[in-house]
Enzyme design. Sequence first.
Site, PDB file in Angstrom:
ATOM      1  N   ASP A 163      -9.416   0.917 -25.435  1.00 33.07           N
ATOM      2  CA  ASP A 163      -9.758   0.773 -24.027  1.00 33.07           C
ATOM      3  C   ASP A 163      -9.871   2.080 -23.283  1.00 33.07           C
ATOM      4  O   ASP A 163      -9.258   3.073 -23.650  1.00 33.07           O
ATOM      5  CB  ASP A 163      -8.681  -0.050 -23.314  1.00 33.07           C
ATOM      6  CG  ASP A 163      -9.009  -1.506 -23.375  1.00 33.07           C
ATOM      7  OD1 ASP A 163     -10.195  -1.832 -23.326  1.00 33.07           O
ATOM      8  OD2 ASP A 163      -8.070  -2.301 -23.477  1.00 33.07           O
ATOM      9  N   PRO A 218       0.820  -1.220   0.000  1.00 37.67           N
ATOM     10  CA  PRO A 218       0.000   0.000   0.000  1.00 37.67           C
ATOM     11  C   PRO A 218       0.855   1.272   0.000  1.00 37.67           C
ATOM     12  O   PRO A 218       0.346   2.350  -0.292  1.00 37.67           O
ATOM     13  CB  PRO A 218      -0.808  -0.112   1.296  1.00 37.67           C
ATOM     14  CG  PRO A 218      -0.731  -1.551   1.697  1.00 37.67           C
ATOM     15  CD  PRO A 218       0.583  -2.049   1.178  1.00 37.67           C
ATOM     16  N   GLU A 264       3.103  -8.251   8.584  1.00 33.74           N
ATOM     17  CA  GLU A 264       3.106  -6.796   8.762  1.00 33.74           C
ATOM     18  C   GLU A 264       3.935  -6.104   7.684  1.00 33.74           C
ATOM     19  O   GLU A 264       3.819  -4.906   7.467  1.00 33.74           O
ATOM     20  CB  GLU A 264       3.642  -6.417  10.153  1.00 33.74           C
ATOM     21  CG  GLU A 264       2.744  -6.858  11.290  1.00 33.74           C
ATOM     22  CD  GLU A 264       1.282  -6.512  11.038  1.00 33.74           C
ATOM     23  OE1 GLU A 264       0.967  -5.318  10.890  1.00 33.74           O
ATOM     24  OE2 GLU A 264       0.459  -7.443  10.983  1.00 33.74           O
ATOM     25  N   ARG A 281      -1.547  -7.261 -21.159  1.00 38.07           N
ATOM     26  CA  ARG A 281      -2.427  -6.755 -22.216  1.00 38.07           C
ATOM     27  C   ARG A 281      -1.687  -5.868 -23.209  1.00 38.07           C
ATOM     28  O   ARG A 281      -2.138  -5.689 -24.336  1.00 38.07           O
ATOM     29  CB  ARG A 281      -3.602  -5.993 -21.620  1.00 38.07           C
ATOM     30  CG  ARG A 281      -4.551  -6.898 -20.853  1.00 38.07           C
ATOM     31  CD  ARG A 281      -5.783  -6.181 -20.355  1.00 38.07           C
ATOM     32  NE  ARG A 281      -6.719  -5.869 -21.421  1.00 38.07           N
ATOM     33  CZ  ARG A 281      -6.816  -4.712 -22.037  1.00 38.07           C
ATOM     34  NH1 ARG A 281      -6.049  -3.710 -21.670  1.00 38.07           N
ATOM     35  NH2 ARG A 281      -7.678  -4.536 -22.995  1.00 38.07           N
TER      36      ARG A 281
HETATM   37  N1  4GX Z   1      -1.413  -2.912  -3.280  1.00 32.05           N
HETATM   38  N2  4GX Z   1      -0.824  -5.528   0.555  1.00 32.05           N
HETATM   39  C1  4GX Z   1       1.413  -6.574   0.683  1.00 32.05           C
HETATM   40  C2  4GX Z   1       2.387  -7.097   2.907  1.00 32.05           C
HETATM   41  C3  4GX Z   1       3.500  -6.121   2.706  1.00 32.05           C
HETATM   42  C4  4GX Z   1       3.593  -4.926   3.451  1.00 32.05           C
HETATM   43  C5  4GX Z   1       4.652  -4.078   3.218  1.00 32.05           C
HETATM   44  C6  4GX Z   1       5.438  -5.579   1.564  1.00 32.05           C
HETATM   45  C7  4GX Z   1       5.586  -4.417   2.304  1.00 32.05           C
HETATM   46  C8  4GX Z   1      -1.285  -4.075  -1.422  1.00 32.05           C
HETATM   47  C9  4GX Z   1      -2.018  -3.089  -2.126  1.00 32.05           C
HETATM   48  C10 4GX Z   1      -1.578  -4.568  -0.073  1.00 32.05           C
HETATM   49  C11 4GX Z   1      -1.013  -5.749   1.971  1.00 32.05           C
HETATM   50  C12 4GX Z   1       0.120  -6.443  -0.081  1.00 32.05           C
HETATM   51  C13 4GX Z   1       0.324  -5.840   2.699  1.00 32.05           C
HETATM   52  N3  4GX Z   1       4.423  -6.426   1.778  1.00 32.05           N
HETATM   53  N4  4GX Z   1      -0.278  -4.418  -2.206  1.00 32.05           N
HETATM   54  N5  4GX Z   1       1.179  -6.852   2.110  1.00 32.05           N
HETATM   55  N6  4GX Z   1      -3.100  -2.436  -1.703  1.00 32.05           N
HETATM   56  O1  4GX Z   1      -2.512  -4.087   0.529  1.00 32.05           O
HETATM   57  O2  4GX Z   1      -0.343  -3.714  -3.345  1.00 32.05           O
END
Ligand code: 4GX
Length: 245
Positions: free
Chosen positions: A169, A89, A116, A154
Amino acid sequence: MRVDIVTIFPEAFTPLEISMIGRARERGLLQITIWDLRDFTTDRHRQVDDAPYGGGAGMVMKPEPFFAAVDAIRAAAGAEPSHVILTSPQGARLTHALAEEMAGTRHLVLLCGHYEGIDERVREGLATDEISIGDYVLTGGELPAMVIVDAVARFVPGVVGDAASVEADSFAQGLLDHSHYTRPPEFRGMKVPEVLLSGNHEAIRRWRRAQRLRRTLERRPDLLKHEALSEEDRRLLDAADLDID
Ligand code: 4GX
């Protein structure tokens, strides 16, 4: 294009075996390899996570297995990958433009995180890009990795059978899509717009263009680049008698 995905859940990636992506793999347009992160641990318990330094809730993914996995990928590919992507995120938002840019390169590596988070040294010393698919929190990086592969694929020539549909698109022209209809001409009292049955291709083109402009203005005004609109676009947007949606 070559894609390598590092995950603790290799079995989550069956969606990449079907439909357009599955066929692209069979045809050799995409070479996708899924790597099990636990194969790159060296301890008896194949441990991929550990408690956070400084304390606090949850576990953190250890750095060494990710580094070992990417070393193995480099050796298998015989070259440095163009992007090593961490999904989280905290990343830059995935967009049409970013997917298209990545499709122009030869080799993507995707690292899927859990718990985490991942030890910061994976970000610092391994990842070239950190990408988010949206402002919400998921339980792991597998779905984002598949979303990225799908959006990028794509743009790889040949993956989508009709290249014109990639051009048309939403977002390719900075506009949302127009509506689509097929037979029957009337269904449960809902009629297909007359213009689409008219055979007047110029009228159909104008109607669709007007609908894309209107929809974009109403639903996603942030996408509409007013300076990029043609004289005709402005006229179509101004015409108040259009019956859209
Ligand atoms: N868009 N997540 C990854 C674990 C994590 C946390 C920090 C690496 C660093 C998400 C999103 C997403 C939740 C995937 C936490 N990995 N990834 N995960 N929205 O929410 O890409």
